[in-house]
Enzyme design. Structure first.
Site, PDB file in Angstrom:
ATOM      1  N   ASP A   1       0.790  -1.228   0.000  1.00 47.09           N
ATOM      2  CA  ASP A   1       0.000   0.000   0.000  1.00 47.09           C
ATOM      3  C   ASP A   1       0.825   1.283   0.000  1.00 47.09           C
ATOM      4  O   ASP A   1       1.546   1.530  -0.961  1.00 47.09           O
ATOM      5  CB  ASP A   1      -0.969  -0.043   1.186  1.00 47.09           C
ATOM      6  CG  ASP A   1      -2.106   0.931   1.020  1.00 47.09           C
ATOM      7  OD1 ASP A   1      -2.388   1.310  -0.122  1.00 47.09           O
ATOM      8  OD2 ASP A   1      -2.715   1.324   2.027  1.00 47.09           O
TER       9      ASP A   1
ATOM     10  N   CYS B   1     -14.451   3.361 -17.924  1.00 49.12           N
ATOM     11  CA  CYS B   1     -14.180   3.932 -16.592  1.00 49.12           C
ATOM     12  C   CYS B   1     -14.152   5.459 -16.652  1.00 49.12           C
ATOM     13  O   CYS B   1     -14.656   6.130 -15.749  1.00 49.12           O
ATOM     14  CB  CYS B   1     -12.876   3.375 -16.025  1.00 49.12           C
ATOM     15  SG  CYS B   1     -11.466   3.577 -17.111  1.00 49.12           S
TER      16      CYS B   1
ATOM     17  N   CYS C   1     -15.153   3.020 -11.105  1.00 54.93           N
ATOM     18  CA  CYS C   1     -14.305   2.790 -12.287  1.00 54.93           C
ATOM     19  C   CYS C   1     -13.785   1.362 -12.348  1.00 54.93           C
ATOM     20  O   CYS C   1     -13.238   0.936 -13.371  1.00 54.93           O
ATOM     21  CB  CYS C   1     -13.174   3.810 -12.361  1.00 54.93           C
ATOM     22  SG  CYS C   1     -12.112   3.834 -10.922  1.00 54.93           S
TER      23      CYS C   1
END
Ligand code: SF4
Ligand code: SF4
Length: 380
Positions: free
Chosen positions: A134, A195, A245
């Site tokens: 992350d 998207c 998206c």
């Protein structure tokens, strides 16, 4: 020399739960200039840590000077599709899929530790390692693409041709040379632009260029202050993150559920009723979202988002809870509750706003109340 080791690491990583594994040399980033330009354009908004991470992101060896190889990993978090009756219900909040379960940092770090121990056990020499997941200062999408995990798509996510994009990326830097072990690259966005068209705030400025300041994920999680008024109506009932998206992406239509039970929805995290959230105390928030990624928004940010969703629901039953929220200790919550009352309009909402205006002292909240009173007037 390490071919056997590489195969064992791949097998063990998959056994632990990382479905996608690719190994590449630990080398300087090839896309850092693009990233720097993105930062210079201000697209990172208030995420100052991204600017601070820039020197480290130039080369993964800034994190581990002895690094020779980078093991790129991905773990699926797709669980199930909730009924449309739940997600389309404006009285309920939508939470991004990745945050339904237990905090992924805890789950993934435990798995990375497990894999690291395995590497240290089977290697014939002392191995230094550094794990990342992350927000670590590594351009993980670039390395995932280089390792064949997927391609960086127009919505800025990494997509794998079989697994879609519902996965977390992670990695391990190791001080031994493992030799390349890439997944064969396959798939692309082609001419698709779904998207870009579906984004409610037009945050995808161009293929693979996202202005975070417009993105609902940023607005509901990373932004600490007030959400720009013009963007609030576009947020609908999204109260933590946004998956639009990814939901519209054709590559996600064949996603298969993860084996990791920790990613499955915790009680109350799947489309919770907005009215059950807006007056939560700090104690209730901490208890309800213990070990959940939702705690990142903090109580004040989360209740701000819930207030916006209530304003978008526009139902009179929210007037009394919002009136109470206008007495909250946090000006951020009071200001957004006022906005929501302005959206609902009607006599009761106007009375609540007038009453609060008489005692409110915070300049931003006063301005929100006055603006909301104008809105409520128009809507009545
Ligand atoms: Fe747009 Fe939502 Fe995707 Fe952000 S997460 S780019 S707001 S669709
Ligand atoms: Fe690419 Fe289309 Fe998916 Fe967007 S929706 S990421 S353009 S394949």
């Amino acid at each position: 020399m390490y071919a056997n080791l590489t195969a064992q690491i791949r097998a063990q990583a998959q056994k632990i739960g990382f479905e996608l594994v690719g190994i590449i040399p630990a080398e300087p980033s090839k896309t850092i200039d693009l990233y720097e330009r993105w930062l210079q354009n201000g697209y990172a908004g208030e995420m100052d840590y991204l600017e601070r991470h820039l020197p480290l992101k130039r080369d993964p060896r800034e994190l581990l000077p002895e690094a020779k190889s980078l093991i790129a990993l991905a773990i699926n978090y797709y669980t199930l599709d909730p009924s449309q009756a739940l997600t389309n219900d404006p009285s309920r909040g939508q939470i991004s899929r990745y945050a339904w379960g237990t905090d992924y940092h805890d789950i993934i770090h435990a798995k990375l530790r497990q894999l690291t121990r395995f590497i240290q056990k089977i290697a014939q020499e002392a191995v230094k390692t550094r794990v990342f997941v992350d927000a670590a200062p590594v351009l993980e999408r670039e390395y995932a693409q280089a390792a064949g995990i997927g391609w960086i798509a127009k919505n800025t996510n990494v997509i794998n041709w079989q697994a879609g994009s519902w996965f977390f990326l992670a990695g391990i830097l190791v001080s031994i040379e493992l030799g390349d072990d890439l997944l064969p690259p396959r798939g692309s966005c082609g001419t698709c632009t779904r998207c870009i068209e579906a984004c409610p705030t037009d945050a995808i400025l161009a293929p693979n260029v996202l202005d975070s300041r417009l993105c609902i994920s940023y607005l509901t999680i990373e932004l600490k202050g007030s959400i720009p008024r013009a963007l609030r109506p576009q947020m609908g009932n999204l109260i933590f993150g946004c998956d639009i998206c990814q939901e519209v992406c054709p590559w996600n239509s064949k996603a298969t559920p993860t084996q990791e039970r920790g990613f499955y929805p915790r009680k109350g995290n799947l489309a919770p009723k907005l009215l059950s959230l807006i007056n939560m105390t700090q104690e209730e928030f901490s208890k309800r979202f213990k070990e959940s990624p939702i705690k990142r928004a903090k109580r004040r940010g989360f209740l701000r988002n819930v207030a916006v969703a209530l304003g978008n629901w526009k139902h009179p039953s929210a007037v009394i809870p919002l009136k109470k929220a206008m007495e909250d200790d946090e000006p951020l919550v009071r200001g957004h509750a006022a906005w929501a009352l302005g959206q609902i309009g009607g006599k009761a909402a106007r009375k609540a706003l007038q009453a609060r205006l008489k005692v409110e002292t915070h300049p931003e909240v006063i301005s929100e109340i006055k603006e909301a009173m104008r809105e409520a007037q128009i809507k009545s």
